[in-house]
Each structure stands twice: as C-alpha cells, then as structure tokens.
Design an enzyme around this catalytic site. Structure first.
Site, short mmCIF file in Angstrom:
data_model
loop_
_atom_site.label_atom_id
_atom_site.label_comp_id
_atom_site.label_asym_id
_atom_site.label_seq_id
_atom_site.Cartn_x
_atom_site.Cartn_y
_atom_site.Cartn_z
CE LYS A 75 -3.84 -0.33 2.71
NZ LYS A 75 -4.63 -0.32 3.99
NE ARG A 119 -2.17 7.14 3.98
CZ ARG A 119 -3.45 6.75 3.79
NH1 ARG A 119 -4.16 7.82 2.93
NH2 ARG A 119 -4.29 6.21 4.35
#
Ligand code: R5P
Length: 281
Positions: free
Chosen positions: A181, A183
C-alpha cells in the site's frame, strides 16, 4: 471413537467422521425460554472428536456445553476456525488478550487440540494441552490447480499473509508476491504487487480470513486498473460479514471461495481429510 459437533460445524464434522470411518453423535440443540442455549447429546463413546468453529459467542458457549457433555471421554478438540484469535495481544491498556482467554478455556476438558490456520501461531502457547495447527495452503493450491488458470499470480494482501501465499503458490510453482500500500495523498492510496506486475495475468488473492472483504475489494479495483485480466479471492476462513461476498463480487472478482472451517455456500475446500489425518496421527 465418535465425532460430535456444534450446530455450525455439522457438515465438516460429518465429513471428518466419514474420513475417520466412524459415526457422528446426534445432538439436539435448542434454547431455554430466556434464550440460554441448551443441548442434549445422543449415545457417546469413550473417545470423542469434538468439532466446533468459534464463529460467534453462541458457538463459543455451545462448544463449552458440548465439552462438558463429553465429560469422562478422551476428547480431541477441533477448532476449525478459532474466533477471537485476532485479539492476540493487548493493543491498548485495559484490553484482554482474547485469544489467550479462549485458548485457556478450551484447553481444559480435552487431551489434544487441533486448529486450522490460526490467525497468529503465537496463540498456540496459550493452550494448556498439546495443540497442532494445520494449514490448508496445499489444499487451496490443489483447488487452484483444478481451476486450470494459465500462469496465475498468487498474491497475499499484505506481507503478513505472504508465507501462506508462498505455500499455496508452491503447489503449482506459480509466481507469488504481496500487495503493498502506498499513500499518494491524505485520501488516496495505491495498492499494487510489491515486485511483480499484474498486467495481462490471472490473479488469485489468498488470505487466512476474509472478514468485510474491504481490503481485497479495494485491491481488486486497482489490480484491474493495472491490467489484470481476472481476479479471484480465496481464504481459509470465510467470515464474510456485512455483505462481504456481494461486495467482493461487485468489485469484479470472478470467484470467491473458502474452506468449510466456516460453512458457507462458497466453501469449496474441505479441511476434513487433513483433520482426520492429524487425529489418526
Ligand atoms: C488480518 O490480518 C487478516 O489476515 C485478514 O487480512 C483480515 O481479517 C481481512 O479483513 P477484511 O476482509 O475486513 O479486509
């Protein structure tokens, strides 16, 4: 030896009895007028395999009652899905270690315990009796093999699930990676395989538990944006709360499947043979 089960593990228990070539105990389940759970077991044996997934608090109480009903027998306790295992440490002051509380209770009244892909193996030390944790990674790999996908990419949703995904991938010698992941801004995150590229590939996301399906649905949308041709989702324990199955299907997942540690319409893999083999020793 006989097999006995709680209400929510009847099908798996019957399969285990079949694999052990033994009979299953008839149990009547009902409630007292105030809502308390009641059960009455039929003819018992001096050796019993007690099967009960802890899917909710009622299942937990039913399993406690069943263990008590089997008093005097040599009991093997099978916890196909051990709920409360995700609260495996004290994250904040004042919290219980729920996994420890559950393990301590169930260790009593049994000679041995068997769990299946317990969320955190460190929890095993909390059982007071010898406990074996089985893995359905090979069985999941075998199922994927039968799907006949060409060169699939096996993906773990996070690095914590990578070891399980690698065991699944091992079955077919398939590529394996985990999602990472990143950001991008305060509101935007990107999820993509850490090392490999999903473009023009069939992707199978595998995990121990699918709960809300939120992580996998988000990842699926992004994998399609990255050019994946088809995405599948598989887990051992299909907790599938809050409309998770349709949420996943709506995200474009071709097939969602799980094992029968929690009995679901999409249970395609059975833990029965592996559990029976562990009991036979
Ligand atoms: C968490 O560590 C588990 O392995 C699963 O990844 C998690 O429970 C899945 O949650 P959800 O389906 O709600 O995204």
């Amino acid at each position: 030896m006989k097999v006995i089960s709680t209400e929510k593990s009847q099908i798996l228990a019957a399969r285990i009895a079949g694999a052990l070539n033994t009979s299953i105990v008839d149990v009547k389940f009902s409630r007292f007028p105030d809502g308390e759970l009641y059960l009455a077991a039929g003819e018992l044996d001096d050796e019993t395999v007690i099967v009960g997934s802890v899917t909710d608090s009622d299942a937990l109480v039913q399993l406690l009652l069943l263990i008590d009903a089997c008093e005097g027998s040599r009991n093997y306790l099978v916890l196909p899905y051990m709920g409360y295992a995700r609260q495996d440490k004290r994250f904040r002051r004042g919290e219980p270690i729920s996994a420890r509380a559950v393990a301590r209770v169930f260790g009593r009244g049994a000679e041995n315990c068997i769990t299946v892909n317990i969320h955190e193996s460190a929890v095993l030390k909390y059982f007071d009796v010898p406990t074996t944790n089985l893995s359905l990674a090979k069985d999941m790999g075998d199922y994927i093999m039968k799907m006949g996908l060409s060169n699939p990419l096996i993906l773990a949703p996070d690095d914590g699930a990578l070891a399980f995904a690698q065991d699944v991938a091992c079955v077919g010698g398939w590529d394996c990676d985990h999602l990472e992941k990143t950001r991008l801004s305060g509101v935007e995150v990107k999820m993509a395989p850490k090392k490999l590229c999903a473009a023009s590939r069939s992707v199978v996301i595998v995990d121990d538990i699918i709960s809300t399906g939120g992580t996998i649905a988000t990842a699926t949308n992004m994998l399609y944006q990255q050019g994946a041709t088809e995405v599948y989702a598989a887990c051992v324990h299909g907790v599938l709360i809050g409309g998770a199955y349709v949420h996943l299907k709506a995200s474009g997942i071709r097939e969602v499947f799980c094992s029968d540690t929690i009995e679901r319409g999409c249970s395609r893999i059975s833990a029965a043979d592996r559990i029976a083999a562990a009991i036979r020793g």
